[in-house]
Design a protein around this motif. Sequence first.
Motif, short mmCIF file in Angstrom:
data_model
loop_
_atom_site.label_atom_id
_atom_site.label_comp_id
_atom_site.label_asym_id
_atom_site.label_seq_id
_atom_site.Cartn_x
_atom_site.Cartn_y
_atom_site.Cartn_z
N LEU A 58 1.32 4.14 -2.96
CA LEU A 58 1.20 5.58 -2.72
C LEU A 58 2.44 6.31 -3.24
CD1 LEU A 58 -0.19 8.06 -1.51
CD2 LEU A 58 0.87 7.49 0.68
N LEU A 88 -7.78 8.82 -1.87
CA LEU A 88 -7.26 7.71 -1.07
C LEU A 88 -8.40 7.00 -0.35
CD1 LEU A 88 -4.19 9.55 0.52
CD2 LEU A 88 -4.24 8.15 -1.55
N ASP A 89 -8.45 5.68 -0.49
CA ASP A 89 -9.47 4.86 0.15
C ASP A 89 -8.83 4.05 1.26
OD1 ASP A 89 -11.66 3.38 0.83
OD2 ASP A 89 -11.69 2.16 -0.98
N LEU A 114 1.00 13.33 4.16
CA LEU A 114 -0.26 13.83 3.61
C LEU A 114 -0.57 15.24 4.11
CD1 LEU A 114 -2.48 10.62 3.86
CD2 LEU A 114 -1.33 11.54 1.83
N VAL A 133 -10.10 11.89 0.96
CA VAL A 133 -9.80 10.69 1.75
C VAL A 133 -11.09 10.04 2.21
CG1 VAL A 133 -8.57 9.77 3.75
CG2 VAL A 133 -7.70 11.81 2.60
N PRO A 157 -6.32 4.73 3.46
CA PRO A 157 -4.88 4.66 3.22
C PRO A 157 -4.07 4.17 4.41
CG PRO A 157 -5.53 6.93 3.62
CD PRO A 157 -6.81 6.12 3.54
N SER A 165 -12.11 7.26 4.90
CA SER A 165 -11.47 6.55 6.00
C SER A 165 -12.38 6.50 7.21
CB SER A 165 -10.15 7.24 6.37
OG SER A 165 -9.52 6.60 7.46
N LEU A 192 -5.25 13.79 -5.08
CA LEU A 192 -5.10 12.44 -4.56
C LEU A 192 -6.45 11.97 -4.02
CD1 LEU A 192 -1.79 12.27 -2.46
CD2 LEU A 192 -2.30 11.06 -4.57
N LEU A 238 -6.78 16.87 -1.68
CA LEU A 238 -6.78 15.54 -1.09
C LEU A 238 -8.20 15.12 -0.76
CD1 LEU A 238 -4.86 13.30 0.04
CD2 LEU A 238 -4.95 14.48 2.22
N ARG A 264 0.85 -1.20 0.00
CA ARG A 264 0.00 0.00 0.00
C ARG A 264 0.88 1.25 0.00
NH1 ARG A 264 -5.33 0.66 1.39
NH2 ARG A 264 -5.41 -1.52 2.04
N ARG A 265 1.93 1.23 0.81
CA ARG A 265 2.84 2.38 0.87
C ARG A 265 3.59 2.56 -0.45
NH1 ARG A 265 6.50 0.96 5.40
NH2 ARG A 265 5.29 -0.93 5.74
#
Length: 217
Positions: A34, A47-48, A66, A75, A50, A77, A45, A73, A30-31
């Motif tokens: 990214l 992100l799901d 981030l 996100v 993250p 989460s 970006l 951004l 995952r990292r």
Amino acid sequence: MSPTQLLERLGFTSAQLKTQVKRLSGGQRRRLQLLLVLLSEPNVLVLDEPTNDLDTDVLAAMEDLLDSWPGTLVVVSHDRYLLERVTDDQYAVLDGGLRHLPGGVDEYVELTRTRRAAADGVGTFGGGSSSATAAPAPRAVQLSGSEQRALEKELQSVERRMAKIGELTEGVHHEMVMHDQSDFAGLAALTKQIGELEAENSDLEERWLDLSEQAGR
């Protein structure tokens, strides 16, 4: 920053820089994903979840990265602390729609608590002359150390399951895209599977809110 510097900032050691991708853990992949996105220098970006599969140190590094990122951004989460740190506006999915939360995650928690109380017949309701008297707020209960640890442990378990359901749902959606579109029975079975996963996730969100309130988050 160079690719090597970014890798180290995201928790990769020098010894891991030559590791085959297939040997990396889920969190490491995952990292790395990214990192590849950041190297393309995008303006936006999306992100799901993250922070899934990240330990505390790497999570802090991810948040730092981030938080200092200059672009737009978006996100998705369940990590409220990440959302409150790296985003300026929060939204919640409620009743099949998107609702802006000027008060942040706290507003979402309060809104959910109020809706639950209304469903249970507790609270004050406007409209006409009918009304109901709000029940007194429950007195805060002081938890022992072991009780607090048990709550935190269950919270982490719920969060891991929610993350897993997210992965499973994404997998089923992908399977639907690749599935024979003329196989209506197969598509119906996949749709049912998604519905079951979403129902389980909804129950877990309710449990997460209850536990968060008990833990004083």
